[in-house]
Design an enzyme around this catalytic site. Structure first.
Site, PDB file in Angstrom:
ATOM      1  N   LYS A 198       0.440  -1.157  -0.099  1.00 38.93           N
ATOM      2  CA  LYS A 198       0.054  -0.070  -0.068  1.00 38.93           C
ATOM      3  C   LYS A 198       0.889   0.828   0.030  1.00 38.93           C
ATOM      4  O   LYS A 198       2.058   0.962  -0.022  1.00 38.93           O
ATOM      5  CB  LYS A 198      -1.289   0.188   1.035  1.00 38.93           C
TER       6      LYS A 198
HETATM    7  C1  LIG Z   1      -5.227  -4.739   1.028  1.00 40.45           C
HETATM    8  C2  LIG Z   1      -7.163  -4.015   0.980  1.00 40.45           C
HETATM    9  C3  LIG Z   1      -7.803  -4.526   1.933  1.00 40.45           C
HETATM   10  C4  LIG Z   1      -7.023  -5.456   3.011  1.00 40.45           C
HETATM   11  O1  LIG Z   1      -5.862  -4.640   4.005  1.00 40.45           O
HETATM   12  P1  LIG Z   1      -5.263  -5.516   4.691  1.00 40.45           P
HETATM   13  O2  LIG Z   1      -4.336  -4.389   5.616  1.00 40.45           O
HETATM   14  O3  LIG Z   1      -3.927  -6.164   4.374  1.00 40.45           O
HETATM   15  O4  LIG Z   1      -6.098  -6.473   5.705  1.00 40.45           O
HETATM   16  C5  LIG Z   1      -8.999  -4.585   2.392  1.00 40.45           C
HETATM   17  N1  LIG Z   1      -9.578  -3.800   1.039  1.00 40.45           N
HETATM   18  C6  LIG Z   1      -8.873  -3.206   0.197  1.00 40.45           C
HETATM   19  C7  LIG Z   1      -9.754  -2.817  -0.996  1.00 40.45           C
HETATM   20  C8  LIG Z   1      -7.410  -3.709  -0.634  1.00 40.45           C
HETATM   21  O5  LIG Z   1      -6.846  -3.131  -1.610  1.00 40.45           O
END
Ligand SMILES: *Cc1c(COP(=O)(O)O)cnc(C)c1O
Length: 408
Positions: A198
């Site tokens: 991210k």
């Molecule tokens: C990455 C992601 C998540 C989950 O994030 P985590 O921190 O891995 O739990 C949820 N929603 C979307 C749209 C994502 O891209």
């Protein structure tokens, strides 16, 4: 930091090293802070998590922030905090990662998918309106797909009208603005992801923003339902006594993770400037190409550019046939990118196509025609601040070369 050298092979114009899809960008600041944390007396939720929470809330102008170990944990905690449970409908989008919908199942509520808008691939407010008129939802979970904010004014209006809560999945939307306001300051609760890929990472991590009242409940639920956390119990000023007021979860952020986050947050504006620069170059290269459709940014938003999702105009490719299998062109295109050593991905396989949701709710692919159609033509390209100009050129060259070689 380590920068891979992309020595070019003039014969084939193919990079010698594979360009990863989305590696993290960590510097000596993050590493030193993690080491200091490891050498300190406190490695889990404590002073660094508090420091990171305060800085995060300040950055967004949010009334408060709660550090957690994932965005999934944040979404789950948010629904539990609002008391969403059995018998409740939660409206969300098929164009998301499974976590968004899994958490609705976790609290025993009923996920109701509605289709997306063709330009942004964000949840369509008119579809929410239509569904809510049929049966009022208890909550709505908009997902700011790729970092482009959803139509929040309309969604917040609909929520108010139907007495529903708004929990935002802002996994991609750090930082993003909707009509001048930062995502994280709009809905009842907003969940951010700090996962490895991210825009800001703590390896695994999440942040929840909301009012202090909601966050106090969320904080208790996120740590066993205890009235005092460990920092308050084991530190000098703490006390051994606590009470369990709910059967809570174990979702707290560690100070080791927060040590990374504190420095990532300081670098975020620079990271975003680089993302925008790369997007500008992609747009410039791909816009003139009739086989390609570049992602939209509506005038009223500021995009977080977590992902660059290119769309293929399928009939322009020689793999295309009128009755060929859906998704074939996209599949071949991605194979060609990989062959040119360019990392790639697809965001997302729509929720209703996954066996669990398909079988449980009896979905057919065409139930969400926009999501299903667009899924066949989406391609995520590498987009991250660590990319060199040469890396960006390599991606552009590879994409245009594939279009050129496989023109119909
Ligand atoms: C990455 C992601 C998540 C989950 O994030 P985590 O921190 O891995 O739990 C949820 N929603 C979307 C749209 C994502 O891209």
């Amino acid at each position: 930091m380590r920068q891979q050298s992309a020595i070019r092979n003039p014969q084939s114009a193919i990079r010698q090293t594979f360009l990863p899809f989305s590696p993290p960008f960590l510097g000596v600041e993050e590493i030193d802070e993690v080491v200091s944390t490891l050498r300190s007396d406190w490695i889990t939720t404590g002073p660094r998590t508090r420091q990171f929470e305060v800085a995060f809330a300040e950055f967004l102008g949010a009334p408060g922030a709660l550090g957690l170990n994932s965005c999934t944990a944040g979404l789950h905690t948010a629904l539990a905090t609002l008391g969403v449970g059995p018998g409740d409908d939660v409206i969300t989008t098929p164009m998301t990662f499974s976590a968004t919908v899994n958490v609705v199942e976790h609290v025993g509520a009923h996920p109701v998918l509605v289709d997306v808008e063709p330009d942004t691939l964000n949840i369509d407010p008119e579809q929410i309106a239509r569904q809510a008129a049929r049966r009022a939802p208890r909550a709505i979970i908009p997902v700011h797909y790729t970092g482009h904010p959803c139509e929040m004014d309309r969604i917040l209006d609909l929520a108010r009208q139907h007495g529903a809560h708004v929990v935002e999945d802002a996994a991609h939307a750090l930082p993003a603005r909707y009509r001048g306001r930062l995502i994280g300051t709009l809905g009842d609760l907003t969940a951010f992801s700090l996962y490895a890929t991210k825009n800001l990472t703590t390896a695994e991590g999440g942040m929840l923003t909301a009012t202090p009242e909601l966050l106090e409940q969320a904080r208790i639920l996120s740590l066993h339902g205890m009235s005092h956390d460990a920092w308050n119990r084991y530190s000098e000023e703490g006390s051994w006594y606590y009470e369990v007021v709910a059967p809570g979860f174990k979702y707290n952020m560690t100070d080791i993770a927060a040590a990374i986050g504190i420095h990532q947050l300081r670098k975020l504006p620079r990271f975003q400037a680089r993302r925008r620069e790369i997007v500008r170059r992609y747009h410039q290269a791909f816009t003139p190409c009739e086989a390609l459709q570049v992602p939209t940014e509506r005038p009223e938003v500021e995009h977080a550019w977590h992902l660059y999702v290119l769309r293929l105009n399928l009939e322009c490719f020689d793999w295309w046939t009128p009755d060929g299998p859906p998704g074939l062109v996209r599949k071949r295109f991605l194979e060609q990118l990989t062959a040119r050593k360019i990392g790639n991905s697809v965001h997302f396989i729509p929720i209703h196509l996954h066996p669990y949701y398909r079988d449980r709710y009896g979905y057919r692919p065409e139930d969400f025609p926009v999501a299903y159609r667009e899924y066949q033509r989406i391609v995520s390209l590498p987009l991250y601040p660590r990319m060199s100009d040469q890396d960006v050129d390599d991606v552009i060259e590879a994409v245009l070369d594939i279009v050129d070689q496989h023109r119909r």
